[in-house]
Write a protein that holds these residues in place. Structure first.
Motif, PDB file in Angstrom:
ATOM      1  N   PHE A  62       0.853  -1.438  -0.083  1.00 45.19           N
ATOM      2  CA  PHE A  62       0.003  -0.045   0.077  1.00 45.19           C
ATOM      3  C   PHE A  62       1.103   1.259   0.043  1.00 45.19           C
ATOM      4  O   PHE A  62       0.500   2.277  -0.474  1.00 45.19           O
ATOM      5  CB  PHE A  62      -1.013  -0.131   1.073  1.00 45.19           C
ATOM      6  N   ALA A  63       1.982   1.186   0.573  1.00 40.93           N
ATOM      7  CA  ALA A  63       2.865   2.566   0.520  1.00 40.93           C
ATOM      8  C   ALA A  63       3.128   3.024  -0.774  1.00 40.93           C
ATOM      9  O   ALA A  63       2.781   4.365  -0.607  1.00 40.93           O
ATOM     10  CB  ALA A  63       4.198   1.987   1.434  1.00 40.93           C
ATOM     11  N   PRO A  64       3.244   2.602  -1.683  1.00 41.30           N
ATOM     12  CA  PRO A  64       3.586   3.400  -3.002  1.00 41.30           C
ATOM     13  C   PRO A  64       2.390   4.001  -3.509  1.00 41.30           C
ATOM     14  O   PRO A  64       2.280   5.007  -3.916  1.00 41.30           O
ATOM     15  CB  PRO A  64       4.067   2.461  -3.840  1.00 41.30           C
ATOM     16  N   VAL A  65       1.286   3.399  -3.336  1.00 46.14           N
ATOM     17  CA  VAL A  65      -0.148   3.911  -3.618  1.00 46.14           C
ATOM     18  C   VAL A  65      -0.413   5.078  -2.837  1.00 46.14           C
ATOM     19  O   VAL A  65      -0.715   6.187  -3.388  1.00 46.14           O
ATOM     20  CB  VAL A  65      -1.373   2.901  -3.335  1.00 46.14           C
ATOM     21  N   LEU A  66      -0.091   5.225  -1.447  1.00 51.46           N
ATOM     22  CA  LEU A  66      -0.171   6.253  -0.558  1.00 51.46           C
ATOM     23  C   LEU A  66       0.714   7.350  -0.824  1.00 51.46           C
ATOM     24  O   LEU A  66       0.327   8.594  -1.075  1.00 51.46           O
ATOM     25  CB  LEU A  66      -0.007   5.835   0.743  1.00 51.46           C
ATOM     26  N   GLU A  67       1.809   6.964  -1.268  1.00 52.37           N
ATOM     27  CA  GLU A  67       3.053   8.136  -1.530  1.00 52.37           C
ATOM     28  C   GLU A  67       2.521   8.616  -3.090  1.00 52.37           C
ATOM     29  O   GLU A  67       2.762  10.110  -3.098  1.00 52.37           O
ATOM     30  CB  GLU A  67       4.259   7.257  -1.670  1.00 52.37           C
ATOM     31  N   SER A  68       2.086   7.915  -3.666  1.00 49.65           N
ATOM     32  CA  SER A  68       1.521   8.630  -5.217  1.00 49.65           C
ATOM     33  C   SER A  68       0.612   9.592  -5.058  1.00 49.65           C
ATOM     34  O   SER A  68       0.581  10.686  -5.595  1.00 49.65           O
ATOM     35  CB  SER A  68       1.259   7.557  -5.928  1.00 49.65           C
ATOM     36  N   VAL A  69      -0.488   9.077  -4.265  1.00 52.56           N
ATOM     37  CA  VAL A  69      -1.464  10.137  -3.822  1.00 52.56           C
ATOM     38  C   VAL A  69      -1.070  11.274  -3.085  1.00 52.56           C
ATOM     39  O   VAL A  69      -1.466  12.436  -3.591  1.00 52.56           O
ATOM     40  CB  VAL A  69      -2.747   9.398  -3.129  1.00 52.56           C
ATOM     41  N   ILE A  70      -0.185  11.244  -2.245  1.00 48.05           N
ATOM     42  CA  ILE A  70       0.197  12.299  -1.623  1.00 48.05           C
ATOM     43  C   ILE A  70       0.997  13.162  -2.458  1.00 48.05           C
ATOM     44  O   ILE A  70       0.837  14.398  -2.566  1.00 48.05           O
ATOM     45  CB  ILE A  70       1.055  12.201  -0.458  1.00 48.05           C
ATOM     46  N   SER A  71       1.901  12.876  -3.543  1.00 48.16           N
ATOM     47  CA  SER A  71       2.455  13.389  -4.437  1.00 48.16           C
ATOM     48  C   SER A  71       1.313  14.323  -5.269  1.00 48.16           C
ATOM     49  O   SER A  71       1.877  15.385  -5.806  1.00 48.16           O
ATOM     50  CB  SER A  71       3.371  12.587  -5.231  1.00 48.16           C
ATOM     51  N   GLU A  72       0.302  13.714  -5.677  1.00 53.66           N
ATOM     52  CA  GLU A  72      -0.666  14.433  -6.453  1.00 53.66           C
ATOM     53  C   GLU A  72      -0.987  15.644  -5.763  1.00 53.66           C
ATOM     54  O   GLU A  72      -1.816  16.185  -6.566  1.00 53.66           O
ATOM     55  CB  GLU A  72      -1.585  13.451  -6.955  1.00 53.66           C
ATOM     56  N   THR A  73      -1.071  15.563  -4.521  1.00 53.82           N
ATOM     57  CA  THR A  73      -1.722  16.917  -3.893  1.00 53.82           C
ATOM     58  C   THR A  73      -0.702  18.058  -3.794  1.00 53.82           C
ATOM     59  O   THR A  73      -1.267  19.143  -3.508  1.00 53.82           O
ATOM     60  CB  THR A  73      -1.736  16.644  -2.179  1.00 53.82           C
ATOM     61  N   GLU A  74       0.451  17.863  -4.494  1.00 60.07           N
ATOM     62  CA  GLU A  74       1.570  18.887  -4.578  1.00 60.07           C
ATOM     63  C   GLU A  74       1.594  19.589  -3.546  1.00 60.07           C
ATOM     64  O   GLU A  74       1.360  21.201  -3.296  1.00 60.07           O
ATOM     65  CB  GLU A  74       0.918  19.894  -5.782  1.00 60.07           C
ATOM     66  N   GLY A  75       1.906  19.302  -2.421  1.00 55.75           N
ATOM     67  CA  GLY A  75       2.177  19.850  -1.015  1.00 55.75           C
ATOM     68  C   GLY A  75       1.201  20.215  -0.231  1.00 55.75           C
ATOM     69  O   GLY A  75       1.211  20.795   0.829  1.00 55.75           O
ATOM     70  N   GLU A  76      -0.210  20.038  -0.563  1.00 54.88           N
ATOM     71  CA  GLU A  76      -1.175  20.554   0.419  1.00 54.88           C
ATOM     72  C   GLU A  76      -1.453  19.462   1.425  1.00 54.88           C
ATOM     73  O   GLU A  76      -2.037  20.075   2.212  1.00 54.88           O
ATOM     74  CB  GLU A  76      -2.620  20.363  -0.653  1.00 54.88           C
ATOM     75  N   ALA A  77      -0.985  18.493   1.332  1.00 55.02           N
ATOM     76  CA  ALA A  77      -0.980  17.467   2.503  1.00 55.02           C
ATOM     77  C   ALA A  77       0.282  16.825   2.736  1.00 55.02           C
ATOM     78  O   ALA A  77       0.964  16.628   1.804  1.00 55.02           O
ATOM     79  CB  ALA A  77      -2.238  16.268   2.247  1.00 55.02           C
ATOM     80  N   GLU A  78       0.648  16.360   3.963  1.00 54.28           N
ATOM     81  CA  GLU A  78       1.876  15.912   4.144  1.00 54.28           C
ATOM     82  C   GLU A  78       1.586  14.370   4.650  1.00 54.28           C
ATOM     83  O   GLU A  78       0.599  14.203   5.247  1.00 54.28           O
ATOM     84  CB  GLU A  78       2.658  16.585   5.392  1.00 54.28           C
ATOM     85  N   LEU A  79       2.615  13.530   4.335  1.00 58.44           N
ATOM     86  CA  LEU A  79       2.590  12.042   4.830  1.00 58.44           C
ATOM     87  C   LEU A  79       3.618  11.948   5.648  1.00 58.44           C
ATOM     88  O   LEU A  79       4.781  12.247   5.650  1.00 58.44           O
ATOM     89  CB  LEU A  79       2.666  11.308   3.525  1.00 58.44           C
ATOM     90  N   VAL A  80       3.194  11.460   6.904  1.00 60.31           N
ATOM     91  CA  VAL A  80       4.234  10.859   7.774  1.00 60.31           C
ATOM     92  C   VAL A  80       3.897   9.397   8.343  1.00 60.31           C
ATOM     93  O   VAL A  80       2.841   8.934   8.007  1.00 60.31           O
ATOM     94  CB  VAL A  80       4.396  11.656   9.204  1.00 60.31           C
ATOM     95  N   LYS A  81       5.188   8.527   8.425  1.00 59.74           N
ATOM     96  CA  LYS A  81       4.963   7.200   8.665  1.00 59.74           C
ATOM     97  C   LYS A  81       5.463   7.077  10.186  1.00 59.74           C
ATOM     98  O   LYS A  81       6.463   7.475  10.553  1.00 59.74           O
ATOM     99  CB  LYS A  81       5.767   6.546   7.669  1.00 59.74           C
ATOM    100  N   VAL A  82       4.718   6.084  10.529  1.00 57.95           N
ATOM    101  CA  VAL A  82       4.765   5.765  12.022  1.00 57.95           C
ATOM    102  C   VAL A  82       4.847   4.226  12.015  1.00 57.95           C
ATOM    103  O   VAL A  82       3.968   3.515  11.826  1.00 57.95           O
ATOM    104  CB  VAL A  82       3.685   6.146  13.152  1.00 57.95           C
ATOM    105  N   ASP A  83       6.210   3.425  12.493  1.00 61.42           N
ATOM    106  CA  ASP A  83       6.376   2.190  12.567  1.00 61.42           C
ATOM    107  C   ASP A  83       5.977   1.797  14.075  1.00 61.42           C
ATOM    108  O   ASP A  83       6.298   2.242  14.973  1.00 61.42           O
ATOM    109  CB  ASP A  83       8.059   1.848  12.633  1.00 61.42           C
ATOM    110  N   ILE A  84       4.848   0.913  14.087  1.00 59.92           N
ATOM    111  CA  ILE A  84       3.978   0.506  15.360  1.00 59.92           C
ATOM    112  C   ILE A  84       5.114  -0.319  16.229  1.00 59.92           C
ATOM    113  O   ILE A  84       5.019  -0.404  17.462  1.00 59.92           O
ATOM    114  CB  ILE A  84       2.840   0.039  15.184  1.00 59.92           C
TER     115      ILE A  84
END
Length: 137
Positions: A62-84
């Motif tokens: 799922f990670a590449p899908v999520l990163e792709s969607v975030i990149s499409e926001t052109e900086g309007e949203a940020e993605l952070v990852k938390v290793d549980i």
């Protein structure tokens, strides 16, 4: 057996290996609770938090899908990852009982969440709602 140097210098295999090990420019890996506080809770932008684990195959898929969607926001949203596994206290605090678990934050508060490896369309729609809601506040 191929050496790592030869593998990395190979035109096709090397590119694939480098892309697997490259750090994404659209995400930030959270390493401490304090970093979560400053990057998520105190952020002035909408933040998408991906709670994951390195052993979780659906998370890896799922990670590449999520990163792709975030990149499409052109900086309007940020993605952070938390290793549980590293920050279990954050997972508990944010009621993460299964992964992948993506929690969307606006102004430091949970806006919505998705659980499981959802489709690109579903996560894209959720992030679009987050951004639109954040803009209207």
């Amino acid at each position: 057996m191929l050496s790592v140097r030869r593998l990395l210098s190979s035109r096709t295999c090397g590119a694939a290996v480098r892309s697997l090990h490259a750090t994404s420019s659209v995400r930030k890996d959270i390493l401490t609770v304090e970093e979560f506080e400053s990057s998520v809770i105190k952020s002035t932008k909408p933040v998408v938090v991906d709670f994951h684990a390195p052993w979780c195959m659906p998370c890896k898929q799922f990670a590449p899908v999520l990163e792709s969607v975030i990149s499409e926001t052109e900086g309007e949203a940020e993605l952070v990852k938390v290793d549980i596994d590293e920050l279990g206290e954050l997972a508990i605090e944010h009621n993460v009982s299964s992964i992948p678990n993506v929690v969307l934050f606006s102004n430091g508060k949970e806006f919505s969440r998705t659980i499981g490896a959802v489709s690109k369309e579903n996560i894209s729609a959720a992030i679009e709602k987050l951004i639109n809601s954040h803009k209207s506040q």
